[in-house]
Design an enzyme around this catalytic site. Structure first.
Site, short mmCIF file in Angstrom:
data_model
loop_
_atom_site.label_atom_id
_atom_site.label_comp_id
_atom_site.label_asym_id
_atom_site.label_seq_id
_atom_site.Cartn_x
_atom_site.Cartn_y
_atom_site.Cartn_z
N GLN A 169 12.64 -11.53 -8.27
CA GLN A 169 12.10 -12.49 -9.34
C GLN A 169 10.97 -11.47 -10.48
OE1 GLN A 169 9.34 -14.11 -5.96
NE2 GLN A 169 9.80 -15.36 -7.51
N GLU A 194 5.62 -22.17 -11.05
CA GLU A 194 5.16 -22.20 -9.75
C GLU A 194 3.80 -22.31 -9.53
OE1 GLU A 194 5.62 -19.69 -5.72
OE2 GLU A 194 6.18 -18.49 -7.57
#
Length: 269
Positions: free
Chosen positions: A121, A207
């Site tokens: 990521q 997130e």
């Protein structure tokens, strides 16, 4: 004589200024070291939802999570995931304190939902404390590699950022962040990671990441809209699972897809 005096004064100012400069650099180095030790993403942490909440576009959400909001595509053979977003200006949530640090992160990744052995990521953190706002571009191979900040890519609110991850194998790949507004681009190559990718999940996520073993105070990020969201250069987000963040019985985000290549997440609480 005047030139000599001026030169002497300039030299004196440089000498006097050096300790302050060194201290600032040391503080920055310490902050980066602490961040590398403590900041990290997690796999999707599902929570049970009995509130019966639907999104603004009327679509029932399939998943709720304590840490992820966005869209996850589940399939196979996912080698490259990309998307672009405009950097938001984070702020303290309603009722928040000006002395508390609040953060959120926007990123794209491979795996971490149905496949929890690894995540490749990369993305951008946005942080606010009082009137101070900062941004950090980062890359991570979970769980082997803590999140590391890229250097050489200044970011500010309003910049357009393109984030891309590419898996070259189950244990290697690249993470790239490009500031389209400034033309700056950085990348990192991973090799021989012990956590293996399944290449079955593609994600576009906002997130509430972890620091020191617990979730950070979640910032009001306004809206993050991933555009040009694609997998392997073609497949978009059609059919993706929509995820929203639920904490302490409250829904904090409202995410949806638009067309085949756009994911929109709004902070709602």
């Amino acid at each position: 004589m005047q030139i000599s005096i001026i030169a002497a004064l300039l030299c004196s100012n440089l000498v006097l200024g050096a300790p302050g400069t060194a201290m600032r650099r040391q503080r920055a180095a310490d902050r980066l070291a602490e961040r590398r030790l403590s900041r990290g993403s997690n796999t999707l942490q599902r929570v049970d939802n009995e509130l019966g909440v639907t999104s603004k576009n009327g679509t029932a959400h399939v998943e709720y999570s304590s840490n992820w909001a966005g869209a996850v595509l589940i399939g196979s053979g996912y080698k490259t995931v990309t998307g672009s977003f405009v950097v938001p200006t984070p702020k303290a949530p309603s009722g928040g304190s000006s002395s508390t640090t609040y953060s959120a992160s926007a990123w794209v990744g491979i795996d971490g939902d149905t496949c929890q052995t690894a995540i490749l990521q990369t993305g951008v953190d946005f942080t606010v404390r009082g009137s101070s706002v900062s941004y950090d571009a980062w890359y991570e191979w979970y769980p082997d590699y803590g999140a590391y900040d890229f250097s050489g890519i200044p970011i500010k609110a309003g910049d357009t950022i393109t984030v891309t991850v590419t898996a070259s194998s189950s244990t290697g790949g690249t993470a790239t962040v490009e500031n389209v507004t400034t033309g700056k681009k950085v990348s990192h190559t991973f090799t021989s990671q012990s956590g293996s990718l399944c290449e079955t999940n593609a994600e576009w996520i906002v997130e509430d990441y972890s620091s020191g073993g617990s979730l950070v105070s979640f910032a009001d990020f306004g809206t993050v809209q991933f555009t040009g969201a694609s997998v392997n250069g073609g497949t978009g987000v059609s059919g993706a699972t929509i995820i929203d963040i639920q904490q302490n019985g409250k829904i904090l985000t409202d995410c949806s897809t638009s067309g085949s290549s756009t994911v929109v997440c709004e902070y709602t609480s």
